[in-house]
Design an enzyme around this catalytic site. Structure first.
Site, PDB file in Angstrom:
ATOM      1  N   ARG A  68       0.880  -1.177   0.000  1.00 19.70           N
ATOM      2  CA  ARG A  68       0.000   0.000   0.000  1.00 19.70           C
ATOM      3  C   ARG A  68       0.907   1.212   0.000  1.00 19.70           C
ATOM      4  O   ARG A  68       1.729   1.385   0.904  1.00 19.70           O
ATOM      5  CB  ARG A  68      -0.901   0.007   1.235  1.00 19.70           C
ATOM      6  CG  ARG A  68      -1.577   1.356   1.450  1.00 19.70           C
ATOM      7  CD  ARG A  68      -2.637   1.360   2.513  1.00 19.70           C
ATOM      8  NE  ARG A  68      -3.824   0.628   2.096  1.00 19.70           N
ATOM      9  CZ  ARG A  68      -5.016   0.711   2.695  1.00 19.70           C
ATOM     10  NH1 ARG A  68      -5.160   1.488   3.758  1.00 19.70           N
ATOM     11  NH2 ARG A  68      -6.040   0.019   2.258  1.00 19.70           N
TER      12      ARG A  68
ATOM     13  N   HIS B 170      -7.675   0.739  -5.994  1.00 18.05           N
ATOM     14  CA  HIS B 170      -7.818  -0.095  -4.792  1.00 18.05           C
ATOM     15  C   HIS B 170      -8.478  -1.407  -5.239  1.00 18.05           C
ATOM     16  O   HIS B 170      -9.630  -1.689  -4.921  1.00 18.05           O
ATOM     17  CB  HIS B 170      -8.682   0.646  -3.764  1.00 18.05           C
ATOM     18  CG  HIS B 170      -8.599   0.086  -2.376  1.00 18.05           C
ATOM     19  ND1 HIS B 170      -7.780  -0.981  -2.035  1.00 18.05           N
ATOM     20  CD2 HIS B 170      -9.251   0.440  -1.225  1.00 18.05           C
ATOM     21  CE1 HIS B 170      -7.926  -1.235  -0.737  1.00 18.05           C
ATOM     22  NE2 HIS B 170      -8.805  -0.395  -0.237  1.00 18.05           N
TER      23      HIS B 170
ATOM     24  N   GLN C  29     -10.262  -4.022  -2.878  1.00 18.53           N
ATOM     25  CA  GLN C  29     -11.530  -3.528  -2.333  1.00 18.53           C
ATOM     26  C   GLN C  29     -12.698  -3.897  -3.258  1.00 18.53           C
ATOM     27  O   GLN C  29     -13.765  -4.315  -2.808  1.00 18.53           O
ATOM     28  CB  GLN C  29     -11.446  -2.003  -2.178  1.00 18.53           C
ATOM     29  CG  GLN C  29     -12.710  -1.352  -1.664  1.00 18.53           C
ATOM     30  CD  GLN C  29     -12.983  -1.645  -0.198  1.00 18.53           C
ATOM     31  OE1 GLN C  29     -12.115  -1.484   0.637  1.00 18.53           O
ATOM     32  NE2 GLN C  29     -14.193  -2.089   0.106  1.00 18.53           N
TER      33      GLN C  29
ATOM     34  N   ASP D 278     -17.542   7.110  -0.570  1.00 19.11           N
ATOM     35  CA  ASP D 278     -16.227   7.007   0.079  1.00 19.11           C
ATOM     36  C   ASP D 278     -15.873   8.403   0.607  1.00 19.11           C
ATOM     37  O   ASP D 278     -16.522   9.407   0.271  1.00 19.11           O
ATOM     38  CB  ASP D 278     -15.180   6.506  -0.937  1.00 19.11           C
ATOM     39  CG  ASP D 278     -13.806   6.264  -0.307  1.00 19.11           C
ATOM     40  OD1 ASP D 278     -13.724   6.134   0.932  1.00 19.11           O
ATOM     41  OD2 ASP D 278     -12.811   6.217  -1.057  1.00 19.11           O
TER      42      ASP D 278
ATOM     43  N   CYS E 236     -16.479   1.815   1.584  1.00 21.37           N
ATOM     44  CA  CYS E 236     -15.310   0.942   1.791  1.00 21.37           C
ATOM     45  C   CYS E 236     -14.760   1.077   3.205  1.00 21.37           C
ATOM     46  O   CYS E 236     -14.054   0.198   3.674  1.00 21.37           O
ATOM     47  CB  CYS E 236     -14.241   1.250   0.757  1.00 21.37           C
ATOM     48  SG  CYS E 236     -13.586   2.912   0.903  1.00 21.37           S
TER      49      CYS E 236
ATOM     50  N   ARG F 223     -13.903  -8.329   3.025  1.00 18.33           N
ATOM     51  CA  ARG F 223     -12.490  -8.124   2.671  1.00 18.33           C
ATOM     52  C   ARG F 223     -11.694  -9.394   3.015  1.00 18.33           C
ATOM     53  O   ARG F 223     -10.834  -9.811   2.262  1.00 18.33           O
ATOM     54  CB  ARG F 223     -11.897  -6.935   3.449  1.00 18.33           C
ATOM     55  CG  ARG F 223     -12.531  -5.582   3.200  1.00 18.33           C
ATOM     56  CD  ARG F 223     -12.366  -5.070   1.783  1.00 18.33           C
ATOM     57  NE  ARG F 223     -11.021  -5.039   1.278  1.00 18.33           N
ATOM     58  CZ  ARG F 223     -10.084  -4.127   1.579  1.00 18.33           C
ATOM     59  NH1 ARG F 223     -10.368  -3.129   2.383  1.00 18.33           N
ATOM     60  NH2 ARG F 223      -8.877  -4.185   1.055  1.00 18.33           N
TER      61      ARG F 223
HETATM   62  N1   CP Z   1     -11.196  -0.054   3.024  1.00 21.43           N
HETATM   63  C1   CP Z   1      -9.905  -0.110   3.390  1.00 21.43           C
HETATM   64  O1   CP Z   1      -8.997  -0.358   2.581  1.00 21.43           O
HETATM   65  O2   CP Z   1      -9.704   0.090   4.709  1.00 21.43           O
HETATM   66  P1   CP Z   1      -8.284   0.289   5.434  1.00 21.43           P
HETATM   67  O3   CP Z   1      -7.717   1.604   4.988  1.00 21.43           O
HETATM   68  O4   CP Z   1      -8.613   0.236   6.889  1.00 21.43           O
HETATM   69  O5   CP Z   1      -7.390  -0.853   5.002  1.00 21.43           O
HETATM   70  N1  NVA Z   2     -10.163   6.655  -0.857  1.00 19.19           N
HETATM   71  C1  NVA Z   2      -9.661   6.292   0.436  1.00 19.19           C
HETATM   72  C2  NVA Z   2      -9.873   4.838   0.680  1.00 19.19           C
HETATM   73  C3  NVA Z   2      -9.402   4.325   2.015  1.00 19.19           C
HETATM   74  C4  NVA Z   2      -9.563   2.845   2.155  1.00 19.19           C
HETATM   75  C5  NVA Z   2      -8.196   6.662   0.559  1.00 19.19           C
HETATM   76  O1  NVA Z   2      -7.445   6.440  -0.402  1.00 19.19           O
HETATM   77  O2  NVA Z   2      -7.797   7.176   1.593  1.00 19.19           O
END
Ligand code: CP
Ligand code: NVA
Length: 323
Positions: free
Chosen positions: A116, A143, A146, A238, A278, A306
């Site tokens: 990530r 993502h 997700q 989101d 999400c 997830r």
């Molecule tokens: N939805 C999601 O990816 O959550 P986190 O940022 O907690 O991993």
């Molecule tokens: N769009 C958000 C998703 C978090 C899971 C971000 O990138 O912070």
């Protein structure tokens, strides 16, 4: 052993990276959803505890995470493998060792790498130099893991995905991008409703619409939330400022205020419509408490999914046979 992990589609996927849904065929993407469903039903079955026996996953998180981190770690454990959480600041990566060298070294020791980070290009660089599968655990652009859980959740609650009409309301961000690419592969109608200034990346729109022509999906862009949710089966939202966009927060709040998912907006959807997010949510910004805690919300089923989705992703991309 379930054939779902052993047939030609599974063999095609084994050993490959999962960097974006754009790289997957419809069949491969649907296989992830089907496998997630199988593993959810078989959660405690003894055969699942050996699927990744003796395998290790390195997990590099340059941004915070609750769901992605915990679900991948628990998924590895429940499938018989092991996961290592790595903070880039504690790695030599944080002192200037290159992404390429990190990829080469980790590949000598582990069976897969989850990352990530900020730039999609960094994940691609890592994958270019790794000899084990690399999984994108979120970048500024995508993502993908997700979207597997999102579509599994929609199918569980609303049935056949190709019959559904879903509206994503809010920021045209990484989550919206992956949802568009996923929707295009399952033949769904997805309306992406954003302020014009925060519309999804035109290149991602083009890729999604091109795939949609093959599958009968419809990927539509719009700007009026009331019109966009009229009669739909599901509403998805989101956060308005993603990780790394904290400096733009005030401007984004201003632009996105009319896009809040509240009871009034939701009342325009079909009576049995479900609400997805999400998570993490900024309660009473993009979604009200009333909607998030209300009877139409499936956000915690989505979060649980997830785990099942990650098991499918790991089993299919790492492969059930050691390479
Ligand atoms: N939805 C999601 O990816 O959550 P986190 O940022 O907690 O991993
Ligand atoms: N769009 C958000 C998703 C978090 C899971 C971000 O990138 O912070």
């Amino acid at each position: 052993m379930e054939r779902i992990f052993r047939d030609d589609v599974a063999r095609e996927m084994a050993g490959h990276d999962f960097l974006t849904i754009a790289d997957l065929s419809s069949e491969q993407f649907q296989r992830l959803i089907d496998a997630a469903q199988v593993l959810k039903q078989a959660r405690r079955a003894p055969w699942t505890r050996r699927l990744l026996e003796g395998r290790t996953l390195a997990m590099i998180f340059a941004k915070p995470s609750t769901r992605t981190r915990v679900s991948f770690e628990v998924a590895m454990y429940e499938l018989g493998g092991y996961a290592l959480f790595l903070n880039p600041q504690d790695l030599q990566l944080g002192r200037g060792e290159t992404v390429a060298d990190t990829a080469r070294v980790l590949s000598r020791m582990v069976d897969g790498i989850l990352i990530r980070t900020f730039e999609q290009a960094e994940v691609e660089e890592l994958a270019r130099h790794a000899t084990v599968p690399v999984i994108n655990g979120l970048t500024n652009t995508f993502h993908p893991t997700q979207a597997v859980a999102d579509l599994l959740t929609l199918r569980e609650h609303k049935g056949d995905l190709h019959r559904l009409v879903v509206t994503y309301v809010g920021d045209g961000n990484n989550v919206a991008h992956s949802l568009m690419l996923g929707a295009a592969r399952v033949g769904m109608e997805l309306r992406v409703c954003t302020p014009p200034e925060l519309a999804p990346d035109p290149e991602v729109v083009r890729m999604a619409q091109q795939k949609a022509e093959e599958t009968g999906a419809r990927i539509l862009l719009c700007h009026d939330p009331a019109e966009a949710v009229d009669g739909v089966d599901a509403v998805y939202t989101d956060v308005w400022a993603s990780m790394g966009q904290e400096g733009e927060r005030e401007r984004r709040l201003e632009l996105l205020r009319p896009y809040q998912v509240n009871q009034e907006l939701l009342s325009r959807a079909r009576p049995g419509a479900v609400v997805l997010h999400c998570l993490p949510a900024h309660r009473n910004e993009e979604i009200t408490d009333e909607v998030m805690d209300g009877p139409q919300s499936v956000v915690f089923d989505q979060a649980e999914n997830r785990l099942h989705a990650q098991k499918a992703i790991l089993t299919l991309f790492l492969g059930t046979e050691p390479v």
